[in-house]
Write a protein that holds these residues in place. Structure first.
Motif, PDB file in Angstrom:
ATOM      1  N   PRO A 389      42.945  41.309  48.206  1.00 36.75           N
ATOM      2  CA  PRO A 389      43.095  40.268  47.191  1.00 36.75           C
ATOM      3  C   PRO A 389      44.530  39.744  47.153  1.00 36.75           C
ATOM      4  N   GLU A 401      43.836  35.382  42.789  1.00 35.10           N
ATOM      5  CA  GLU A 401      43.674  33.992  43.188  1.00 35.10           C
ATOM      6  C   GLU A 401      42.688  33.809  44.331  1.00 35.10           C
ATOM      7  N   ASP A 402      42.698  34.694  45.292  1.00 31.62           N
ATOM      8  CA  ASP A 402      41.830  34.561  46.454  1.00 31.62           C
ATOM      9  C   ASP A 402      41.696  35.938  47.084  1.00 31.62           C
ATOM     10  N   CYS A 403      40.852  36.059  48.074  1.00 31.52           N
ATOM     11  CA  CYS A 403      40.700  37.368  48.713  1.00 31.52           C
ATOM     12  C   CYS A 403      40.024  37.228  50.064  1.00 31.52           C
ATOM     13  N   CYS A 405      37.136  39.429  51.836  1.00 35.20           N
ATOM     14  CA  CYS A 405      36.152  40.496  51.611  1.00 35.20           C
ATOM     15  C   CYS A 405      35.131  40.342  52.733  1.00 35.20           C
ATOM     16  N   PHE A 483      40.213  37.230  36.602  1.00 36.09           N
ATOM     17  CA  PHE A 483      39.401  36.736  37.705  1.00 36.09           C
ATOM     18  C   PHE A 483      38.975  35.302  37.426  1.00 36.09           C
ATOM     19  N   LYS A 484      38.718  34.546  38.488  1.00 37.09           N
ATOM     20  CA  LYS A 484      38.277  33.168  38.328  1.00 37.09           C
ATOM     21  C   LYS A 484      36.988  33.094  37.512  1.00 37.09           C
ATOM     22  N   TYR A 489      33.805  29.591  41.978  1.00 39.07           N
ATOM     23  CA  TYR A 489      33.555  30.165  43.303  1.00 39.07           C
ATOM     24  C   TYR A 489      32.057  30.244  43.546  1.00 39.07           C
ATOM     25  N   ASP A 494      33.849  34.843  49.926  1.00 44.34           N
ATOM     26  CA  ASP A 494      34.540  36.135  49.837  1.00 44.34           C
ATOM     27  C   ASP A 494      34.763  36.517  48.380  1.00 44.34           C
ATOM     28  N   TYR A 495      35.157  35.541  47.577  1.00 42.09           N
ATOM     29  CA  TYR A 495      35.405  35.816  46.156  1.00 42.09           C
ATOM     30  C   TYR A 495      34.112  36.245  45.462  1.00 42.09           C
TER      31      TYR A 495
END
Length: 542
Positions: A389, A401-403, A405, A483-484, A489, A494-495
């Protein structure tokens, strides 16, 4: 014999437009069948595939190939389940057939069922969404097994008599209805007796224990049947109400072992088909017991693949589109959708992270962050996920913000790790130093520098108990991480995978993937270690 078969096969591949080669191979397979049944079936299947690939481009030989294909399938059908499925529905209209439109999805399931009869497997479980054809496939399988072994006994069970009645009616129709070519496959096998009240079918002759007995799991089985060929269980759990009760699932397991499993004779095979509701259901417990055995196979086919596309968009409109499954996801609560359609049973009472208690955000703060950090739980083996992350730090708040996965091949994952660290100008990132982590960290650090990135990567060897680490750090994650919002998303991103894995982690049962909660526990420890060494500038007091 194989050499001769290969010689004819080579001739076909060299001159595919010559129908004579296909016919020669067919007759050679029939001769081989007299001495080596397995070898004959192997080449009959190869011949079937060759004919199928040739038919779309065939010229004058089309009619001959089409008729030959039917004969090839018939020769293999008593021994090969897929050939049986294709042959027994040969006379049906294309849009009325069951297997042909579903073949591209069902093929691995059919191969696994074949493994039971070939004595490669003792136990098979199949988890698929509702309405995707798993029960109908099971009915075809029972009709095939009965024809092969008319004097053996199979037992089919489910949670209700209405469902077992559908097994009885389905098998009876395949055997007796001229729409199906069952009698061609098993010409020497006759219907001897049926009992619709007891839901039993006898082939060849009346038996003390019928060729097939269909009986609900809560009905009396003592003295009614034995099972020396197939124990078939389809949806033993009646639904969400039963699945929500651990006590009722314990009772179901006891009933299964006492009333169903005890009916099996040594050597009988077992197949379970279900829509999964709970990790404590029968399939879940069987997986705990036999998951490591090479004699057991546990097939899971979720509604959507990892790219978010439907796994069941069958031909002739008999399946389900991506849009259909997305609509179901929007109308069901997350846990029910995952259990029903993604075959990912979740224990609501044991969830460590509830979606409603997580902190969410729509926009980042306007000012620059104190730092941009990350952690990386590297992909170790098999289906493990690499998780990294990107976290923007604002005081005591950590915005995810992003990740990444991803459980792709290591070279693909490593490139993605480099890209995300460079793109977000991550200041520092800690990699878990396990069997693979040290190597990955060194490689990623070098590639980041080559691309002009600023990330400083460190490693930390972790020896603590993973489950304990996840649980004790969950309070910090809930308090400090944001988290968003779900509107920002997609589920198959991935998120989205990160959020699914986080919100499905349970302390009440077995977890298929714990990479995300483990990674966030690493983040908690890393963030607290950084805070503990923070340098504060202040005015001298003297």
């Amino acid at each position: 014999m194989r050499d001769l078969l290969e010689k004819i096969l080579g001739k076909i591949k060299k001159t595919p437009s010559d129908a004579g080669g296909y016919t020669d191979l067919y007759y050679m397979c029939l001769e081989t069948m007299k001495e080596n049944e397995r070898l004959a079936v192997e080449y009959l299947k190869i011949l079937s595939e060759l004919i199928e690939s040739r038919i779309p481009v065939a010229g004058a030989e089309l009619r001959d190939l089409f008729l030959l294909h039917k004969r090839v399938l018939l020769a293999a059908a008593p021994y090969d389940f897929e050939s049986y499925l294709l042959y027994v529905e040969w006379e049906r209209e294309p849009d009325k057939k069951f297997y042909a439109p579903r073949r591209k999805v069902m093929h691995p399931v059919v191969e696994a069922m074949q493994g039971l009869i070939d004595d490669k497997l003792d136990l098979l479980t199949i988890s698929m969404p509702p309405g995707t054809g798993k029960s109908t496939l099971g009915i075809f399988f029972l009709s095939w097994v009965m024809g092969k072994y008319p004097d053996s006994q199979s037992l089919a069970s489910a949670h209700s008599g209405m469902l077992t009645r559908s097994f009885y009616d389905g098998v009876y129709q395949i055997i007796t209805d001229c729409e199906y070519l069952w009698k061609d496959v098993f010409p020497g096998v006759a219907m001897a007796a049926t009992n619709s009240k007891e839901e039993t079918i006898d082939l060849n002759k009346r038996h003390r224990f019928s060729t097939l007995t269909c009986r609900a799991i809560n009905a009396s089985l003592t003295g009614a049947t034995r099972c020396d060929k197939i124990l078939y269980a389809d949806d033993l759990c009646s639904g969400i109400e039963e699945a929500m009760s651990k006590e009722r699932l314990d009772k179901l397991w006891t009933t299964y072992t006492n009333d169903l499993k005890s009916r099996k004779k040594e050597g009988a095979k077992e197949i379970h088909i279900a829509t999964r509701w709970s990790v404590h259901d029968v399939i879940g417990r069987l997986e705990d017991m036999y998951g490591a055995s090479d004699r057991a196979r546990f097939i899971v086919l979720p509604a959507l693949d990892e790219k978010g596309e439907s796994n069941f968009d069958y031909d002739y409109g008999v399946g389900f589109s991506k849009k259909y499954f997305e609509d179901m996801a929007a109308n069901l609560d997350d846990a029910s959708y995952k259990a029903l359609f993604m075959n990912n049973p979740i224990e609501r009472e044991g969830l460590l992270y509830d979606e409603d208690e997580l902190r969410r955000y729509f926009d980042m703060p306007a000012e620059d962050p104190d730092a941009v950090i990350g952690i990386c739980d590297t992909k170790d083996k098999g289906s493990d996920y690499a998780f990294l992350p990107v976290v923007r730090v604002y005081g005591n708040d950590y915005y995810i913000e992003d990740c990444v996965c991803d459980n792709s091949l290591p070279n693909i994952v490593d490139a993605r790790l480099v890209e995300i660290l460079v793109r977000y100008k991550v200041n520092s990132c800690r990699f878990e130093s396990n069997s693979a982590g040290g190597r990955v960290a060194e490689k990623v650090q070098g590639d980041v520098k080559k691309k002009g990135g600023i990330t400083h990567i460190t490693t930390k060897f972790t020896t603590s108990n993973k489950e304990t680490k996840i649980i004790v750090n969950s309070a910090w994650v809930k308090e400090h991480c944001l988290f968003k919002d779900v509107s920002l998303y997609k589920r198959n991103s991935d998120y989205g995978r990160m959020m699914d894995m986080l919100c499905s982690y349970t302390v009440a049962g077995k977890n298929k993937h714990d990479d995300v909660p483990d990674g966030l526990a690493m983040l908690a420890e890393y963030a607290q270690s950084l805070a503990g060494t923070k340098v504060e500038v202040f005015k001298r007091p003297w």
